[in-house]
Design a protein around this motif. Sequence first.
Motif, short mmCIF file in Angstrom:
data_model
loop_
_atom_site.label_atom_id
_atom_site.label_comp_id
_atom_site.label_asym_id
_atom_site.label_seq_id
_atom_site.Cartn_x
_atom_site.Cartn_y
_atom_site.Cartn_z
N ASP A 58 19.85 58.64 -18.66
CA ASP A 58 20.82 57.86 -17.89
C ASP A 58 22.15 58.60 -17.87
OD1 ASP A 58 18.98 55.89 -17.43
OD2 ASP A 58 19.53 54.73 -19.21
N HIS A 96 16.50 50.34 -14.13
CA HIS A 96 16.57 50.84 -15.48
C HIS A 96 15.39 50.31 -16.30
CE1 HIS A 96 20.61 52.23 -14.49
NE2 HIS A 96 20.88 51.01 -14.06
N ASP A 132 14.12 46.53 -16.78
CA ASP A 132 14.40 45.73 -15.59
C ASP A 132 13.09 45.17 -15.05
OD1 ASP A 132 17.05 46.22 -15.78
OD2 ASP A 132 17.19 47.59 -14.06
N TYR A 145 9.00 55.09 -11.61
CA TYR A 145 8.95 54.11 -12.71
C TYR A 145 7.51 53.87 -13.12
CZ TYR A 145 13.56 52.89 -10.74
OH TYR A 145 14.84 52.92 -10.25
#
Length: 240
Positions: A46, A72, A75, A169
């Motif tokens: 990040d 993130h 989430d 993701y």
Amino acid sequence: MLKTILIYLVPFYVILFFTGCTANLTKPEINFEAPAYVEQMPSREDKKDYISTGSIFGQGDNPLFSDHKAMHVNDIVRVVISETAKSSSTGTKALAESDESVLGGGVFASASGNSAVSAFANNLTGLSNIGYTGKSSNTYSGQGSATKDATFTTTVSARIVKVLQNGNYFISGKREILVDEQKQVVQISGVIRPYDIDQYNKISSAQMSDAKILYKTQGDVDRATQQGWGTKIIQAVWPF
């Protein structure tokens, strides 16, 4: 004699027993562990973006204006599962074979006019003129067809487990519902692109890579539709 029979039968029944006990292990299962490339690819670090003083977009824990998409780790993103499986297969096979064999015996003839020689030749012909005829035919015809039409639609919330270095993701989610002592379990996992998440923080299961979707029920209905262990033992050792 009885003792000898028992010596051979006892191991046979022991094998049958353990075969029935392990019959459940043949059920199809899904491994929801992350694919190998997800484990091998490092997580994306990040980076703190430069904060512009006085900006009202995306600053602080509760900004006035921000993108509500999952971005993130931890989430939540909603996955709309809409899977349809249709297949149709038809096969026909026909075989035919025919065979015929004819074997004739020898014929002796006399070229001279001697009656004794002609009589002797006729006697030899009677002994050697033995024929053989054989016929065989084989016919096979088979036909089979299979049709499948299945549809599954639901929505599951999944959690971002890992943000890959390329920005994708890896998500995983599970939902359990208990109604009238019947438990329904829906579980998913897969890799998604952040660009495929719409403005309502939803994504279709068709846009998931390495998607794994599990739906199963637990309860009286599920137990009623399962075969008993005795039937499984017979099917495990039945050769026909």
